[in-house]
Design a protein around this motif. Structure first.
Motif, PDB file in Angstrom:
ATOM      1  N   ILE A  82       9.842  -5.858  -3.765  1.00  0.00           N
ATOM      2  CA  ILE A  82       9.393  -4.802  -2.645  1.00  0.00           C
ATOM      3  C   ILE A  82       9.040  -3.716  -3.149  1.00  0.00           C
ATOM      4  N   ILE A  83      10.059  -3.035  -3.835  1.00  0.00           N
ATOM      5  CA  ILE A  83       9.795  -1.844  -4.678  1.00  0.00           C
ATOM      6  C   ILE A  83       8.497  -1.519  -5.213  1.00  0.00           C
ATOM      7  N   VAL A  84       8.073  -2.444  -6.019  1.00  0.00           N
ATOM      8  CA  VAL A  84       6.614  -2.470  -6.838  1.00  0.00           C
ATOM      9  C   VAL A  84       5.673  -2.599  -5.736  1.00  0.00           C
ATOM     10  N   ALA A  85       5.759  -3.449  -4.603  1.00  0.00           N
ATOM     11  CA  ALA A  85       4.678  -3.441  -3.785  1.00  0.00           C
ATOM     12  C   ALA A  85       4.528  -2.267  -3.022  1.00  0.00           C
ATOM     13  N   VAL A  86       5.727  -1.770  -2.650  1.00  0.00           N
ATOM     14  CA  VAL A  86       5.829  -0.397  -1.808  1.00  0.00           C
ATOM     15  C   VAL A  86       4.937   0.895  -2.552  1.00  0.00           C
ATOM     16  N   VAL A  87       5.672   0.984  -3.938  1.00  0.00           N
ATOM     17  CA  VAL A  87       5.096   1.950  -4.717  1.00  0.00           C
ATOM     18  C   VAL A  87       3.626   1.851  -5.102  1.00  0.00           C
ATOM     19  N   THR A  88       3.318   0.535  -5.373  1.00  0.00           N
ATOM     20  CA  THR A  88       1.888   0.508  -5.712  1.00  0.00           C
ATOM     21  C   THR A  88       0.849   0.809  -4.575  1.00  0.00           C
ATOM     22  N   LEU A  89       1.257   0.417  -3.381  1.00  0.00           N
ATOM     23  CA  LEU A  89       0.550   0.593  -2.285  1.00  0.00           C
ATOM     24  C   LEU A  89       0.452   2.235  -1.899  1.00  0.00           C
ATOM     25  N   PHE A  90       1.663   2.828  -2.062  1.00  0.00           N
ATOM     26  CA  PHE A  90       1.577   4.167  -2.137  1.00  0.00           C
ATOM     27  C   PHE A  90       0.552   5.145  -2.856  1.00  0.00           C
ATOM     28  N   LEU A  91       0.600   4.443  -4.321  1.00  0.00           N
ATOM     29  CA  LEU A  91      -0.281   5.097  -5.183  1.00  0.00           C
ATOM     30  C   LEU A  91      -1.649   4.822  -4.968  1.00  0.00           C
ATOM     31  N   ARG A  96      -4.161   7.252  -6.648  1.00  0.00           N
ATOM     32  CA  ARG A  96      -3.807   7.086  -8.013  1.00  0.00           C
ATOM     33  C   ARG A  96      -3.999   5.767  -8.501  1.00  0.00           C
ATOM     34  N   ARG A  97      -5.248   5.233  -8.428  1.00  0.00           N
ATOM     35  CA  ARG A  97      -5.304   3.808  -8.923  1.00  0.00           C
ATOM     36  C   ARG A  97      -4.908   3.452 -10.041  1.00  0.00           C
ATOM     37  N   MET A  98      -5.230   4.234 -11.071  1.00  0.00           N
ATOM     38  CA  MET A  98      -4.795   3.762 -12.548  1.00  0.00           C
ATOM     39  C   MET A  98      -3.259   3.625 -12.614  1.00  0.00           C
ATOM     40  N   ILE A  99      -2.545   4.572 -12.025  1.00  0.00           N
ATOM     41  CA  ILE A  99      -1.102   4.387 -12.439  1.00  0.00           C
ATOM     42  C   ILE A  99      -0.734   2.940 -11.438  1.00  0.00           C
TER      43      ILE A  99
END
Length: 227
Positions: A82-91, A96-99
């Protein structure tokens, strides 16, 4: 531009040295486990966490076991996913597509590497006493410890990059490191992992995170961007 490239190259060397150290520690622990030489150490640590009145009586008050399970959940696949999904979507939403790509690839590949290592070593879970949590996979390395180290240390590094003050960077990385440590410790306390499972998980996760950081830094050098 040259100054930026030089700083990035210096950072790559530092990260590479850290990677070499963490990988060496993981290999040493894995070798001890593979050869069956970690048993005495593991048993002594686990038995020291239980009272002499019985193997099922873990040290500390009953509420401490509930706290340990709560802390342990912070390193579960569900919570970390969940954390990775939320942070990835935020980026992605902030451009910040590359990050976002590096975070997603590092996390998913690290998870796959964890399951692969478990399959290779196929180490049984401790059976000295009743487990304090539900488990279904092999014991080595600790998935909670490895994936937590990978995800939280990567997130800490990403957050530290945007912190304007050095003490804030240190604070963020300290918090992420502390989370990683207590998650792994909770697995030993609950009796679901041997101590060497957790130790290997910490260093394997850190190695995986450092490896992806090096890839990100090389990209910065090649592209001249801040990722």
């Amino acid at each position: 531009m040259n100054s930026l490239r030089n700083r990035l190259k210096t950072r790559i060397l530092v990260v590479a040295a850290s990677l070499a150290f963490t990988l060496w520690v993981f290999i040493e622990v894995a070798e001890e486990v593979w050869e069956g030489e970690a048993g005495v150490f593991d048993r002594s640590i686990l038995l020291s966490l239980h009272t002499s009145s019985g193997p099922d009586n873990v040290l500390g008050p009953i509420w401490l076991q509930a706290v340990a399970r709560d802390v342990s959940a912070l390193g579960s696949i569900t919570v970390l996913g969940i954390i990775v999904a939320v942070v990835t979507l935020f980026l992605l939403l902030t451009g910040r597509r590359m990050i976002a790509m590096f975070l997603l690839l590092a996390s998913t590949s690290g998870g796959l590497a964890t399951f692969l290592l478990k399959a290779v070593f196929n180490r049984p879970r401790p059976e000295l006493f009743q487990h304090g949590d539900y488990v279904i996979s092999a014991s080595f390395p600790s998935g909670h410890a490895m994936i937590a180290a990978l995800v939280y240390l990567t997130l800490g590094a990403l957050m530290a990059q945007v912190m304007p003050i050095r003490k804030l960077k240190v604070y963020v990385m300290t918090v992420m490191l502390a989370l990683t440590v207590i998650i792994g410790a909770s697995r030993v306390y609950l009796g679901v992992h041997w101590p060497t499972d957790v130790l290997a998980g910490w260093f394997a996760g850190a190695s995986w995170a450092l490896g992806w950081w090096i890839i990100a830094e090389f990209y910065k050098v090649k592209s001249g961007s801040r990722v």
